[in-house]
Design a protein around this motif. Structure first.
Motif, short mmCIF file in Angstrom:
data_model
loop_
_atom_site.label_atom_id
_atom_site.label_comp_id
_atom_site.label_asym_id
_atom_site.label_seq_id
_atom_site.Cartn_x
_atom_site.Cartn_y
_atom_site.Cartn_z
N TYR A 175 27.97 28.45 40.35
CA TYR A 175 28.86 29.12 41.32
C TYR A 175 30.26 28.54 41.26
CZ TYR A 175 24.73 31.34 43.26
OH TYR A 175 23.59 32.10 43.41
N ARG A 176 31.18 29.31 41.81
CA ARG A 176 32.57 28.88 41.89
C ARG A 176 33.18 29.48 43.15
NH1 ARG A 176 36.33 31.13 37.45
NH2 ARG A 176 37.87 30.66 39.06
N VAL A 177 34.34 28.97 43.56
CA VAL A 177 35.11 29.59 44.62
C VAL A 177 35.57 30.96 44.14
CG1 VAL A 177 37.27 29.47 45.93
CG2 VAL A 177 35.85 27.43 45.65
N HIS A 178 35.40 31.97 44.97
CA HIS A 178 35.78 33.31 44.55
C HIS A 178 37.29 33.48 44.49
CE1 HIS A 178 36.28 37.54 44.15
NE2 HIS A 178 36.69 37.71 45.39
N THR A 179 38.00 33.07 45.53
CA THR A 179 39.44 33.31 45.56
C THR A 179 40.19 32.19 46.26
OG1 THR A 179 41.16 34.91 46.18
CG2 THR A 179 39.33 34.61 47.73
N THR A 180 41.38 31.93 45.79
CA THR A 180 42.32 31.05 46.48
C THR A 180 43.56 31.83 46.90
OG1 THR A 180 43.34 30.39 44.38
CG2 THR A 180 41.54 29.01 45.21
N VAL A 181 43.53 33.14 46.77
CA VAL A 181 44.67 33.99 47.10
C VAL A 181 44.79 34.11 48.61
CG1 VAL A 181 45.66 36.31 46.90
CG2 VAL A 181 44.47 35.27 44.94
N THR A 196 30.29 35.63 58.57
CA THR A 196 29.28 35.79 57.52
C THR A 196 29.84 35.61 56.12
OG1 THR A 196 29.64 38.19 57.51
CG2 THR A 196 27.88 37.34 58.93
N TRP A 197 31.19 35.61 55.97
CA TRP A 197 31.75 35.54 54.63
C TRP A 197 31.69 34.13 54.10
CZ3 TRP A 197 36.85 33.82 52.72
CH2 TRP A 197 37.04 34.14 51.37
N ASN A 198 31.30 34.00 52.83
CA ASN A 198 31.29 32.73 52.14
C ASN A 198 32.14 32.89 50.88
OD1 ASN A 198 30.72 30.31 50.90
ND2 ASN A 198 28.49 30.47 51.07
N ASN A 199 33.14 32.10 50.73
CA ASN A 199 34.07 32.19 49.59
C ASN A 199 33.41 31.61 48.34
OD1 ASN A 199 36.28 32.54 47.97
ND2 ASN A 199 37.59 31.09 49.05
N GLU A 200 32.37 32.29 47.88
CA GLU A 200 31.58 31.81 46.76
C GLU A 200 31.07 33.00 45.96
OE1 GLU A 200 28.07 28.68 46.77
OE2 GLU A 200 27.28 30.67 47.24
N ILE A 201 31.02 32.83 44.65
CA ILE A 201 30.50 33.87 43.76
C ILE A 201 29.97 33.19 42.51
CG2 ILE A 201 32.65 34.28 42.49
CD1 ILE A 201 32.03 37.31 42.74
N SER A 202 29.02 33.82 41.86
CA SER A 202 28.53 33.23 40.62
C SER A 202 29.64 33.26 39.57
CB SER A 202 27.29 33.97 40.10
OG SER A 202 27.63 35.20 39.51
N VAL A 203 29.67 32.25 38.74
CA VAL A 203 30.67 32.18 37.67
C VAL A 203 30.57 33.41 36.78
CG1 VAL A 203 31.44 30.88 35.65
CG2 VAL A 203 30.73 29.66 37.73
N ILE A 204 29.36 33.84 36.49
CA ILE A 204 29.16 34.95 35.57
C ILE A 204 29.65 36.27 36.17
CG2 ILE A 204 27.44 36.21 34.21
CD1 ILE A 204 28.13 33.35 33.26
#
Length: 292
Positions: A175-181, A196-204
């Motif tokens: 996983y990685r941080v989805h956005t820093t924007v 409910t939002w989590n700033n996380e998404i799979s790298v792939i």
């Protein structure tokens, strides 16, 4: 009227969401299938659009993508655009099976990442009689190339390669941080009322985004009526790509251009985006329109 719904995809993943309908419907209703964007959940602003549509006599089926929110599916927090496309087609099938719904009057509404999905589905699934794409992603590869500096590109690619290797070796999703924007983070602060939002998404997921090219499908959407609601300063999904896609789409089509950035349609320009959406579906999904 709003109720929880559950349905299974063809590969038996259980997706969950909400079904909205006018309180006193005496006939079978046109239905709009509605999905959210990347890392978003349906409680992040979609209910406002759904409620506007029910006030105009439409039913709405809104659901969380697999791996997100209330829906099942593994890996969690992974967005595979092609799986989401086929899940949308399963949602359409489910909608046509509901006793309240007229299966000949199904519309599709997508925003941002799922706006791209809506373009693709409308191009290949003729059960869709009308489509609305709000600030859609047009080219995943072009968007990534725009946002990643050329000096960082080699490192960016290496992250994907390392993630794929580690997932095969270790069996654990990377996983990685989805956005820093900041624009995106600020929008989530406004709409994520339940936390409910989590700033996380799979790298792939970010790797698969570069396989996602909805703009290649736009010329195939016709004769399905297409409405695109775009912002004139969309730096997330890129206004110039959206306008180019609209120009390549064939009639019948309509463009609504609002002022501002990617998220304006959900906040300050909501009234304009919502009215355009409702008017377009009313024009093309009412009983009289279907018999023209």
């Amino acid at each position: 009227m709003q109720r929880d719904i559950t349905f299974k995809t063809r590969d038996r993943v259980e997706l969950r969401g909400w079904f909205f309908a006018p309180d006193a419907a005496s006939t079978r209703l046109p239905c709009i299938v509605m999905t959210h964007g990347l890392t978003v959940q349906i409680e992040h602003g979609l209910a406002k659009f759904a409620e506007s549509l029910t006030e105009r006599g439409f039913a709405v089926l809104a659901y969380d993508h697999r791996g997100w929110g209330r829906s099942d599916g593994e890996p969690r927090h992974e967005s595979d655009p092609f799986r989401q496309m086929h899940d949308t087609r399963d949602a359409i099938t489910f909608a046509t099976m509901l006793p309240e719904i007229d299966p000949e009057r199904i519309g599709l509404w997508g925003t941002s990442y799922s706006g791209g999905t809506a373009l693709m589905v409308a191009a290949v699934d003729r059960r869709i009689r009308c489509v609305v794409a709000v600030a859609p992603l047009i080219s995943g590869s072009a968007m990534v190339n725009c946002h990643i500096a050329s000096t960082d590109w080699a490192l960016y690619r290496t992250q994907f390669e390392d993630a794929r290797r580690r997932e095969l070796e270790e069996g654990t999703i990377q996983y990685r941080v989805h956005t820093t924007v900041q624009e995106t983070i600020n929008w989530y602060k406004d709409v994520d009322l339940e936390g409910t939002w989590n700033n996380e998404i799979s790298v792939i997921s970010h790797d698969m985004m570069m396989e996602f090219e909805p703009g290649d499908y736009v010329s195939r959407i016709s004769p399905t009526p297409l409405l695109m609601v775009l912002a004139d300063n969309d730096t997330r999904c890129l206004t110039d790509l959206q306008l180019d896609a609209y120009n390549r789409a064939r009639e019948p089509k309509q463009l609504v251009l609002i002022h501002g950035g990617h998220y304006e349609a959900y906040v300050r320009q909501f009234a304009t985006a919502s009215k355009a959406t409702c008017d377009w579906f009313t024009k093309h999904l009412t009983t009289s329109a279907m018999h023209l």
